[in-house]
Design a protein around this motif. Structure first.
Motif, mmCIF file in Angstrom:
data_model
loop_
_atom_site.group_PDB
_atom_site.id
_atom_site.type_symbol
_atom_site.label_atom_id
_atom_site.label_comp_id
_atom_site.label_asym_id
_atom_site.label_seq_id
_atom_site.Cartn_x
_atom_site.Cartn_y
_atom_site.Cartn_z
ATOM 1 N N THR A 74 0.795 -1.177 -0.108
ATOM 2 C CA THR A 74 -0.055 -0.176 -0.040
ATOM 3 C C THR A 74 0.811 1.214 0.054
ATOM 4 N N ASP A 75 0.451 2.087 -0.939
ATOM 5 C CA ASP A 75 1.298 3.528 -0.991
ATOM 6 C C ASP A 75 0.326 4.460 -0.192
ATOM 7 N N ILE A 76 1.030 4.727 0.905
ATOM 8 C CA ILE A 76 0.072 5.539 1.955
ATOM 9 C C ILE A 76 0.002 6.953 1.501
ATOM 10 N N LEU A 77 0.652 7.296 0.687
ATOM 11 C CA LEU A 77 0.728 9.055 0.611
ATOM 12 C C LEU A 77 -0.407 8.944 -0.733
ATOM 13 N N SER A 78 -0.837 7.851 -1.261
ATOM 14 C CA SER A 78 -1.859 8.292 -2.371
ATOM 15 C C SER A 78 -3.222 7.685 -1.794
ATOM 16 N N LEU A 79 -3.193 7.415 -0.623
ATOM 17 C CA LEU A 79 -4.738 6.786 -0.034
ATOM 18 C C LEU A 79 -5.577 8.026 -0.109
ATOM 19 N N THR A 80 -7.107 7.673 -0.214
ATOM 20 C CA THR A 80 -7.906 8.581 0.056
ATOM 21 C C THR A 80 -8.181 8.766 1.543
ATOM 22 N N LYS A 81 -8.932 9.765 2.091
ATOM 23 C CA LYS A 81 -9.282 9.864 3.474
ATOM 24 C C LYS A 81 -10.052 8.562 3.891
ATOM 25 N N PRO A 82 -10.942 8.025 3.319
ATOM 26 C CA PRO A 82 -11.768 6.812 3.895
ATOM 27 C C PRO A 82 -10.788 5.755 4.097
ATOM 28 N N GLN A 83 -9.766 5.576 2.910
ATOM 29 C CA GLN A 83 -8.701 4.382 3.103
ATOM 30 C C GLN A 83 -7.854 4.739 4.245
ATOM 31 N N LEU A 84 -7.564 5.998 4.467
ATOM 32 C CA LEU A 84 -6.525 6.194 5.611
ATOM 33 C C LEU A 84 -7.185 6.036 6.824
ATOM 34 N N ARG A 85 -8.661 6.349 7.033
ATOM 35 C CA ARG A 85 -9.219 5.881 8.360
ATOM 36 C C ARG A 85 -9.253 4.347 8.525
ATOM 37 N N SER A 86 -9.426 3.510 7.415
ATOM 38 C CA SER A 86 -9.400 2.268 7.479
ATOM 39 C C SER A 86 -7.974 1.552 7.926
ATOM 40 N N LEU A 87 -6.955 1.989 7.401
ATOM 41 C CA LEU A 87 -5.558 1.967 8.060
ATOM 42 C C LEU A 87 -5.227 2.531 9.294
ATOM 43 N N ARG A 88 -5.574 3.338 9.581
ATOM 44 C CA ARG A 88 -5.128 3.884 10.794
ATOM 45 C C ARG A 88 -5.821 3.249 11.806
ATOM 46 N N GLY A 89 -5.032 3.027 13.002
ATOM 47 C CA GLY A 89 -5.770 2.106 14.146
ATOM 48 C C GLY A 89 -5.981 0.866 13.821
ATOM 49 N N ASN A 90 -5.963 0.263 12.526
ATOM 50 C CA ASN A 90 -6.280 -1.123 12.463
ATOM 51 C C ASN A 90 -4.946 -1.864 11.813
ATOM 52 N N ASP A 91 -4.378 -1.199 11.055
ATOM 53 C CA ASP A 91 -2.928 -1.915 10.435
ATOM 54 C C ASP A 91 -1.887 -1.126 11.032
ATOM 55 N N ILE A 92 -2.032 0.094 11.016
ATOM 56 C CA ILE A 92 -0.969 0.970 11.648
ATOM 57 C C ILE A 92 -1.443 1.448 12.800
ATOM 58 N N ALA A 93 -0.824 1.617 14.182
ATOM 59 C CA ALA A 93 -1.505 2.421 15.331
ATOM 60 C C ALA A 93 -0.350 3.404 15.896
ATOM 61 N N MET A 94 -0.590 4.432 16.509
ATOM 62 C CA MET A 94 0.378 5.477 16.992
ATOM 63 C C MET A 94 0.125 5.891 18.247
ATOM 64 N N ILE A 95 1.014 5.597 19.291
ATOM 65 C CA ILE A 95 1.011 6.325 20.647
ATOM 66 C C ILE A 95 1.782 7.644 20.573
ATOM 67 N N PHE A 96 1.044 8.502 21.164
ATOM 68 C CA PHE A 96 1.565 10.139 21.093
ATOM 69 C C PHE A 96 2.459 10.401 22.304
ATOM 70 N N GLN A 97 3.091 11.480 22.279
ATOM 71 C CA GLN A 97 3.818 12.001 23.353
ATOM 72 C C GLN A 97 3.001 12.455 24.480
ATOM 73 N N GLU A 98 1.824 13.147 24.445
ATOM 74 C CA GLU A 98 0.957 13.744 25.468
ATOM 75 C C GLU A 98 -0.607 12.990 25.391
ATOM 76 N N PRO A 99 -0.467 12.063 26.243
ATOM 77 C CA PRO A 99 -1.565 11.217 26.273
ATOM 78 C C PRO A 99 -2.804 12.076 26.593
ATOM 79 N N MET A 100 -2.609 13.107 27.476
ATOM 80 C CA MET A 100 -3.835 13.892 27.974
ATOM 81 C C MET A 100 -4.393 14.761 26.844
ATOM 82 N N SER A 101 -3.503 15.232 26.128
ATOM 83 C CA SER A 101 -4.034 16.003 24.792
ATOM 84 C C SER A 101 -4.470 14.913 23.702
ATOM 85 N N SER A 102 -4.304 13.797 23.753
ATOM 86 C CA SER A 102 -4.737 12.818 22.636
ATOM 87 C C SER A 102 -5.996 12.427 23.094
#
Length: 326
Positions: A74-102
């Motif tokens: 999958t070429d992430i830079l070419s994905l549409t917003k719905p495709q990105l929403r499906s990818l994020r949290g499902n196949d790729i997840a992210m932990i951010f620096q500040e949990p209180m702001s997330s």
């Protein structure tokens, strides 16, 4: 071993009133299946921007992202917003620096964990809540039912970071991006969080892209290390080889800056000078004015990554054969 993430010539440039800021400038990076890759460097070197570029979480109006970011086929830079929403949290997840702001301050913790379960795994409310409680328990928090009904402001920083991990692993992602996940935590809690990430990785064979400025975290977690400076990769290699035989003067300086247990020092070493202004970068080695090995070629030409070991590369004129002819 297959690559799960391949970054080719990634450039993330910001248009500002004063000019173009090259936050990330032509980096290449690989993360293999089941591998932990750490990106390390000083604040402002482009570590977090690299992660946000991979996740496509930057405001598109003020930023220009180019190159290739491939997750499997999958070429992430070419994905549409719905495709990105499906990818994020499902196949790729992210932990951010500040949990209180997330985290959403007005929603109970349990509801926030349930959201990706219902969205990606299509679980009903009852099963999603049951799974959310299991996840809270899995990340080492007692009284999971009570915590599920709590709000973010009622929990400590360490507990909030565990909740962020619970949300990130809820859908069993193949790749976890962790952006300074232990920065605001004390040493004891930091060690617990790192142990948890290591256990989760071993249980699920998940790959981790870990961003940090802490070399202790790198030594404990990394299989492979990428050192960034002013938006570029200056050195990369297997963790043991890089720690035992650092090649780039910047990497050597970072390692010298770390205190050594059992060794008394009158003054802790620090790299002289400051990171250059990103608006004032010229064709050169960006580290030249802080480097004790600086030569004339360093001030006028940019070095490129060169193989200096079996799986180790460094971008430094010290390792260029052309010096014999200069």
């Amino acid at each position: 071993m297959n690559n799960i993430l391949e970054i080719e010539e990634l450039r993330t440039h910001f248009d500002t009133e004063d000019g173009i800021v090259k936050a990330v400038d032509g980096i290449n990076l690989r993360v293999r299946e089941g591998e932990t890759v750490c990106i390390v460097g000083e604040s402002g070197c482009g570590k977090s921007i690299t992660a946000l570029s991979v996740m496509r979480l930057l405001e598109q109006d003020a930023v220009n992202v180019s190159g290739s970011v491939r997750f499997g086929d999958t070429d992430i830079l070419s994905l549409t917003k719905p495709q990105l929403r499906s990818l994020r949290g499902n196949d790729i997840a992210m932990i951010f620096q500040e949990p209180m702001s997330s985290l959403n301050p007005v929603l109970p913790i349990g509801q926030q964990i349930m959201e990706p379960l219902m969205d990606h795994l299509k679980l009903g409310k009852k099963k999603a809540r049951q799974k959310a409680i299991e996840l809270i328990s899995q990340v080492g928090i007692s009284r999971p039912e009570q915590i599920a009904n709590s709000y973010p402001h009622e929990l400590s920083g360490g507990m909030l970071q565990r909740i962020m991990i619970a949300i990130a692993i809820s859908c069993n992602p193949k790749l976890l991006i962790a952006d300074e996940p232990t920065t605001a935590l004390d040493v004891t809690i930091q060690a617990q969080i790192l142990d948890m990430l290591r256990q989760i990785k071993e249980q699920s064979n998940m790959s981790i892209l870990l961003i940090t400025h802490d070399l202790g975290v790198v030594a404990e977690m990394a299989d492979y290390v990428v050192v960034m400076y002013s938006g570029k990769i200056v050195e990369e290699g297997e963790v043991v080889e890089l720690f035992e035989r650092p090649k780039h003067p910047y990497t050597q300086g970072l390692l010298r800056s770390k205190p050594i247990v059992g060794q008394r020092q009158a003054e802790l070493y620090s790299i002289p000078g400051q990171v250059p202004n990103p608006l004032m970068l010229k064709e050169s080695c960006y580290f030249h004015d802080r480097c004790e090995h600086c030569m004339s070629v360093c001030t006028s030409s940019e070095p490129f990554l060169k193989q200096v070991g079996e799986r180790q590369k460094a971008a430094c004129w010290l390792y260029e054969e052309v010096l014999t002819h200069v």
